[in-house]
Write an enzyme that holds these catalytic residues in place. Sequence first.
Site, PDB file in Angstrom:
ATOM      1  N   ASN A  37       0.835  -1.275   0.007  1.00  0.00           N
ATOM      2  CA  ASN A  37      -0.108   0.019  -0.113  1.00  0.00           C
ATOM      3  C   ASN A  37       0.856   1.147   0.064  1.00  0.00           C
ATOM      4  OD1 ASN A  37      -1.684   2.115   0.233  1.00  0.00           O
ATOM      5  ND2 ASN A  37      -2.395   1.435   2.436  1.00  0.00           N
ATOM      6  N   TRP A  38       0.979   2.052  -1.127  1.00  0.00           N
ATOM      7  CA  TRP A  38       1.879   3.025  -1.274  1.00  0.00           C
ATOM      8  C   TRP A  38       1.434   4.225  -0.509  1.00  0.00           C
ATOM      9  CZ3 TRP A  38       3.938   2.235  -6.965  1.00  0.00           C
ATOM     10  CH2 TRP A  38       5.013   1.194  -6.853  1.00  0.00           C
ATOM     11  N   LYS A  39       0.245   4.405  -0.261  1.00  0.00           N
ATOM     12  CA  LYS A  39      -0.428   5.441   0.274  1.00  0.00           C
ATOM     13  C   LYS A  39      -0.331   6.663  -0.549  1.00  0.00           C
ATOM     14  CE  LYS A  39      -0.139   3.173   4.757  1.00  0.00           C
ATOM     15  NZ  LYS A  39      -0.017   3.362   6.300  1.00  0.00           N
ATOM     16  N   HIS A  66      -9.540   1.493   4.854  1.00  0.00           N
ATOM     17  CA  HIS A  66      -8.206   1.722   5.729  1.00  0.00           C
ATOM     18  C   HIS A  66      -8.590   2.580   6.665  1.00  0.00           C
ATOM     19  CE1 HIS A  66      -3.936   2.699   6.569  1.00  0.00           C
ATOM     20  NE2 HIS A  66      -3.885   1.563   5.865  1.00  0.00           N
ATOM     21  N   GLU A  84      -6.666   4.690   7.848  1.00  0.00           N
ATOM     22  CA  GLU A  84      -6.738   6.189   7.591  1.00  0.00           C
ATOM     23  C   GLU A  84      -7.742   6.957   6.891  1.00  0.00           C
ATOM     24  OE1 GLU A  84      -2.861   5.734   5.319  1.00  0.00           O
ATOM     25  OE2 GLU A  84      -2.014   5.134   7.385  1.00  0.00           O
ATOM     26  N   GLU A 103      -5.037  -4.590  10.667  1.00  0.00           N
ATOM     27  CA  GLU A 103      -4.008  -3.507  10.879  1.00  0.00           C
ATOM     28  C   GLU A 103      -4.481  -2.844  12.138  1.00  0.00           C
ATOM     29  OE1 GLU A 103      -2.231  -2.463   6.973  1.00  0.00           O
ATOM     30  OE2 GLU A 103      -3.822  -1.211   7.142  1.00  0.00           O
ATOM     31  N   GLY A 158       2.860   2.545  10.851  1.00  0.00           N
ATOM     32  CA  GLY A 158       3.573   3.708  10.502  1.00  0.00           C
ATOM     33  C   GLY A 158       4.300   4.083  11.910  1.00  0.00           C
ATOM     34  N   SER A 181       3.536  -1.885  10.226  1.00  0.00           N
ATOM     35  CA  SER A 181       5.162  -1.970  10.557  1.00  0.00           C
ATOM     36  C   SER A 181       5.710  -3.428  10.206  1.00  0.00           C
ATOM     37  CB  SER A 181       5.481  -1.437  11.812  1.00  0.00           C
ATOM     38  OG  SER A 181       5.002  -0.233  12.441  1.00  0.00           O
ATOM     39  N   GLY A 229       3.046  -0.989   4.144  1.00  0.00           N
ATOM     40  CA  GLY A 229       3.205   0.536   3.734  1.00  0.00           C
ATOM     41  C   GLY A 229       4.610   0.926   3.622  1.00  0.00           C
ATOM     42  N   GLY A 230       5.194   1.529   4.592  1.00  0.00           N
ATOM     43  CA  GLY A 230       6.337   2.158   4.618  1.00  0.00           C
ATOM     44  C   GLY A 230       7.726   1.247   3.863  1.00  0.00           C
TER      45      GLY A 230
HETATM   46  P1  13P Z   1       3.254   0.559   7.597  1.00  0.00           P
HETATM   47  O1  13P Z   1       3.571  -0.764   7.144  1.00  0.00           O
HETATM   48  O2  13P Z   1       3.877   1.804   7.248  1.00  0.00           O
HETATM   49  O3  13P Z   1       3.102   0.477   9.130  1.00  0.00           O
HETATM   50  O4  13P Z   1       1.784   0.696   7.247  1.00  0.00           O
HETATM   51  C1  13P Z   1       0.748  -0.314   7.108  1.00  0.00           C
HETATM   52  C2  13P Z   1      -0.396   0.203   6.473  1.00  0.00           C
HETATM   53  O5  13P Z   1      -1.255   0.851   6.882  1.00  0.00           O
HETATM   54  C3  13P Z   1      -0.525  -0.528   5.169  1.00  0.00           C
HETATM   55  O6  13P Z   1      -1.956  -0.387   4.742  1.00  0.00           O
END
Ligand code: 13P
Length: 253
Positions: free
Chosen positions: A10-12, A97, A99, A169, A175, A215, A236-237
């Site tokens: 997930n590149w956000k 998600h 977010e 999640e 994050g 994470s 994500g990251g």
């Molecule tokens: P991180 O891997 O950056 O913690 O993000 C997780 C995430 O929200 C994937 O959708």
Amino acid sequence: MSRTPIIAANWKMNMGPKEAKDFLAAFKNENTCEIAVDKVIVPPFVTIPAVMEALNGCKCIGVGAQDVSDRDNGAFTGEISTTMLNELGCTYVVLGHSERRQYHGETNAYINKKIKKALAAGLIPIYCIGETLEQRQGGQLEAVLGSQVKEGLEGLTAEQVAGLVIAYEPVWAIGTGVTASAEDAQSAHAFIRSVVADTFGAEAADKVRLQYGGSVKPANAKELMSQPDIDGALVGGAALKPDSFAAIIKASL
Ligand code: 13P
């Protein structure tokens, strides 16, 4: 039964079209095509065509969108429809998600409409759920996850649920660098699977794939992925770098 692991990036709100092309040029050298797990990249909407172009018909990576509208088309400024995602060749769509729940006020009922819309268009939803730290510390973990599963998936058939991906999640792990322990993640996943079993039956529970997200990195992927109810990761990251995304994919078998 054995479920094929699914690892998604997930590149956000990262990676414009040019960066995505550079990423994929480097990612090809990581030789992950032969690894028998489903691999997915979920770029921002505007980057999807560049990802498709860079993949050049290669089917070893599926592409998803980060959200979709619950409407067909019309005067909904800023929204993207399922028809548009179909036209681009998307297979998956991330829905609910944390977010989007946190910054855009999305509720289980609203996400439920999007899930139904996505399914009607032949897209595979990656439905995200998870508790905040306050909810976990307040003993509400199961109540929160239970209502996210039941309300988010309300009205779906057992067959539709069997084909879904649900991403657990925990909000406090996203994050932050703090990952849920493998035991905590496994126990949440087992609980989610039990709610699916109670609501949609044993077969749907057996087939639905449950990803962990929060994470995930190369160093912790193997331990998380070796848990019996963890069928992959939503990353994500650590998915913003080709080598670390590839290392997570390699750790998932
Ligand atoms: P991180 O891997 O950056 O913690 O993000 C997780 C995430 O929200 C994937 O959708």
